[in-house]
Design an enzyme around this catalytic site. Structure first.
Site, PDB file in Angstrom:
ATOM      1  N   HIS A 263       0.834  -1.204   0.000  1.00 55.45           N
ATOM      2  CA  HIS A 263       0.000   0.000   0.000  1.00 55.45           C
ATOM      3  C   HIS A 263       0.874   1.260   0.000  1.00 55.45           C
ATOM      4  O   HIS A 263       0.778   2.106  -0.897  1.00 55.45           O
ATOM      5  CB  HIS A 263      -0.918  -0.016   1.236  1.00 55.45           C
ATOM      6  N   GLU A 264       1.743   1.364   1.004  1.00 56.15           N
ATOM      7  CA  GLU A 264       2.574   2.572   1.103  1.00 56.15           C
ATOM      8  C   GLU A 264       3.560   2.637  -0.069  1.00 56.15           C
ATOM      9  O   GLU A 264       3.901   3.717  -0.543  1.00 56.15           O
ATOM     10  CB  GLU A 264       3.314   2.622   2.451  1.00 56.15           C
ATOM     11  N   HIS A 267       1.906   4.417  -2.836  1.00 49.35           N
ATOM     12  CA  HIS A 267       2.000   5.871  -2.653  1.00 49.35           C
ATOM     13  C   HIS A 267       3.410   6.342  -3.006  1.00 49.35           C
ATOM     14  O   HIS A 267       3.601   7.342  -3.698  1.00 49.35           O
ATOM     15  CB  HIS A 267       1.734   6.245  -1.192  1.00 49.35           C
ATOM     16  N   GLU A 293      -4.586   7.488  -3.408  1.00 52.17           N
ATOM     17  CA  GLU A 293      -5.078   6.249  -2.821  1.00 52.17           C
ATOM     18  C   GLU A 293      -5.410   5.215  -3.902  1.00 52.17           C
ATOM     19  O   GLU A 293      -5.322   4.014  -3.662  1.00 52.17           O
ATOM     20  CB  GLU A 293      -6.309   6.565  -1.957  1.00 52.17           C
TER      21      GLU A 293
HETATM   22 ZN    ZN Z   1      -3.082   5.216   1.658  1.00 57.39          ZN
END
Ligand code: ZN
Length: 500
Positions: A263-264, A267, A293
């Site tokens: 997830h990170e 980003h 996101e």
């Molecule tokens: Zn996030």
């Protein structure tokens, strides 16, 4: 005019540098700082915010922007985008007084420590006064910004520029109509998926090692970024060439560390792949939190919780955890990591129930900001909505109203962007699949380069040059955010797993 443009760029560079220095302090605060540093750090951050705010809202920048508005730049050029985006930021930021900005910065930095303690003590009352101040400062900011339809619009716009609360409500209502009955339907057959193999001891170091392998494999450049550990996983960028991500490892809740990393990392890769020519300018960032996101969700869910991804990685995972996973086949593991079950904690929720946690926060935030809900009554209101959406009542405040860091950090109007990101992730990904139909086969070979290149080319490199709607139109052929592709994705994936 060139001289004016250069002057503007040089001023913006100084401001960006101050903001990035503040980002380093924030990263340090979350990753390294001992608790004793909290108060001094809050002051240091407030000073940096004050300085950058004062420099940015100066009359001189306004005059430069006014003069440069006369020039007919090509819309797609970096210079046109710089002037367009800065103008918007400038007009908004100038509406906040330096005193308010300083007060917000100090309150929000200290608020996180008050919240962390209250959460540890499972006691909302310890956080109540801080939250009252946070709500009040947000109301002051919203009133200063101004709004047409409702106060929440002014705050939402900070995170999802141009999006209106009424649009979010329409999209959320559409999601609710499908997701709420779907969760109920799946809840009736909760035992159809067994995830007990995840509830074993997974040693810390092996989890960390596997997350680093995955982070590098998806394309996060470790020469221009790094991963650390923190209580709450997050990502932050100091420049296009220095992007930071964190993960959190818990030995008995596997594989949430890996999904945090994916997830990170999503980003982080967005930030790493912004065009070098935009580095150090206000354009070097994600265009909206929803679009940001959409990237993290894509790597975490569409890829990280998919069969093709595990076709490649599951044998490696079994090697890393032979005692825990040696006897389980890939399909068992795939089903386990996709088990749908109403739960108390948003960040640990599965893909189907996740959005229900967001609806709850979106609704409560509006009630707080419009002062229809008293701060003291928030825990009870929270618990009532948990019961309504998920059929659960939190046993204490830590597992309920105190679970998220956002409000303590001053962020109100932020939560909807998580669900907007889920929706856009599928809008974008479906387009990728149209253009590169063999992507799943590539994933099954452990190849993610084509996916990342597509996103770099179509989204990342532009930074903030185009708005979320412009990107959707340019890239996904849609005028606006559209919940249908996302609902289609959820229904197909979970219909298959639960045999619906
Ligand atoms: Zn996030």
């Amino acid at each position: 005019m060139q001289e004016k443009l250069n002057t503007l760029k040089s001023k913006l560079k100084d401001i960006t540098n101050l903001q990035k220095a503040a980002a380093v302090l924030i990263w340090d605060q979350e990753v390294n700082m001992p608790p004793g540093g909290a108060e001094a750090r809050a002051e240091q951050l407030a000073t940096l915010q004050k300085l950058s705010h004062e420099m940015f809202v100066s009359d001189e920048i306004g005059v430069l922007l006014g003069d440069l508005a006369q020039v007919d730049f090509d819309y797609d050029s970096d210079d046109a985008a710089l002037i367009r985006v800065t103008r918007r930021d400038y007009d908004k930021t100038r509406k906040l007084s330096t005193e308010l900005v300083e007060e917000m910065s100090r309150t929000f930095a200290l608020g996180q420590h008050v919240w962390a303690k209250a959460r540890q003590n499972k006691n909302f009352a310890e956080f109540q006064d801080t939250l009252a101040k946070v709500v009040d400062l947000n109301i002051q900011a919203a009133e200063a910004y101004g709004y047409d339809e409702c106060l929440y619009d002014a705050l939402l716009d900070d995170f999802e520029p141009n999006m209106k609360t009424s649009e979010v409500r329409t999209v959320f209502d559409e999601l609710k109509a499908t997701l709420v009955p779907l969760v109920a339907q799946i809840s009736e057959r909760v035992d159809a998926v067994d995830n007990s193999l995840l509830q074993q001891n997974y040693p810390n170091q092996a989890q960390w090692d596997f997350s680093m392998v995955a982070l590098e494999a998806i394309g996060f450049d470790l020469k221009r970024g790094r991963q650390d550990k923190s209580t709450h996983p997050f990502s932050i960028s100091f420049s296009v060439n220095d992007s930071r991500v964190t993960t959190r490892i818990s030995e008995d809740t596997f594989p949430s560390s890996l999904f945090s990393t994916l997830h990170e990392g999503g980003h982080g890769m967005y930030e790493q792949n912004i065009g070098q020519s935009l580095d150090g300018t206000p354009l070097a960032g994600g265009t909206s939190l929803g679009v940001h996101e959409s990237q993290s969700r894509m790597w975490e869910n569409i890829l990280g919780r998919s069969q093709p991804f595990w076709q490649f990685y599951y044998p490696q995972l079994q090697n890393a955890f032979p005692d825990q996973l040696g006897q389980a086949d890939m399909n068992q593991f795939y089903r386990a990591i996709n088990k749908v079950e109403p739960s108390l904690i948003r960040v640990e929720a599965d893909e189907v129930t996740y959005n229900l946690h967001v609806f709850l926060r979106f609704e409560l935030e509006q009630e707080l900001l419009e002062q229809r809900l008293k701060i003291a009554d928030l825990p009870a209101a929270w618990n009532a909505k948990m019961e309504e959406y998920l059929g659960l009542t939190p046993p204490d405040d830590a597992l309920g109203v105190l679970q998220d860091v956002h409000w303590s950090g001053g962020m109100m109007g932020y939560f909807p962007t998580y669900t907007l990101g889920n929706i856009m992730s599928v809008q974008f990904y479906n387009q990728t699949l149209k253009e590169i139909p063999d992507l799943p086969q590539q994933f099954a070979r452990g190849e993610f380069g084509a996916l990342l290149s597509w996103f770099t080319e179509n989204i990342h490199q532009h930074g903030r040059k185009y708005t979320a709607n412009e990107l959707l139109k340019r890239v996904a052929g849609s005028d606006t955010i559209d919940a249908k592709p996302y609902l289609g994705y959820i229904q197909q994936k979970f219909g298959e797993i639960y045999n619906l």
